[in-house]
Design an enzyme around this catalytic site. Sequence first.
Site, mmCIF file in Angstrom:
data_model
loop_
_atom_site.group_PDB
_atom_site.id
_atom_site.type_symbol
_atom_site.label_atom_id
_atom_site.label_comp_id
_atom_site.label_asym_id
_atom_site.label_seq_id
_atom_site.Cartn_x
_atom_site.Cartn_y
_atom_site.Cartn_z
ATOM 1 N N SER A 124 0.733 -1.305 0.015
ATOM 2 C CA SER A 124 0.173 0.150 0.166
ATOM 3 C C SER A 124 0.500 1.299 -0.381
ATOM 4 C CB SER A 124 -0.950 -0.148 1.220
ATOM 5 O OG SER A 124 -2.114 1.196 1.620
ATOM 6 N N TYR A 126 -2.446 -1.833 9.860
ATOM 7 C CA TYR A 126 -2.253 -1.085 9.247
ATOM 8 C C TYR A 126 -0.868 -1.283 8.036
ATOM 9 C CZ TYR A 126 -3.805 -0.985 3.906
ATOM 10 O OH TYR A 126 -4.679 -0.745 2.634
#
Length: 167
Positions: A69, A82
């Site tokens: 990401s 995350y």
Amino acid sequence: TATMERFGRIDILVNNAAVNMPYKTVADMSLDDWNRIVSVNLTGTFLCCRAVVPHMTAQQYGKIINISSRGGRMGEAGRSPYRSTKAAIIIFTECLAAEVKEHGIDVNTVCPGAVKTDMISEISHGNVPAYAMEPEDIASVVVFLASDESSAITGPAIDAFGLGHPL
């Protein structure tokens, strides 16, 4: 095992499973919150890679694409589990690529920016950024990395930010 029984080989692995949660500071986060995200995002990637590497090594060919990401490139308040897992996936990919390159296996990471998915809708409470990409935009990058046309690429994290590019 089922894949090998059905197809006789494994050429491509795409690790795309991930979970996140709405904004939560470290002080307010439970160990269960942390462990759930680490387990799915990072440990899941490791387990899938570990399962296919022996098959790909035996056939001297394989393509592994791990989805990280943009969040793996920078910190943000309320997103520590995350983003930590996504950063770790980048390094894990580099390590694995170095381990298996001599066996004809290419391992790469894609670092998408915002993509129109259920996850981004959930964590943003329905306020998906206007610049968010379609899932097909990232799929195109993955298809390229899974193809023989990408045989000169192994190890790097490839940024795919679309209109949300920070530059």
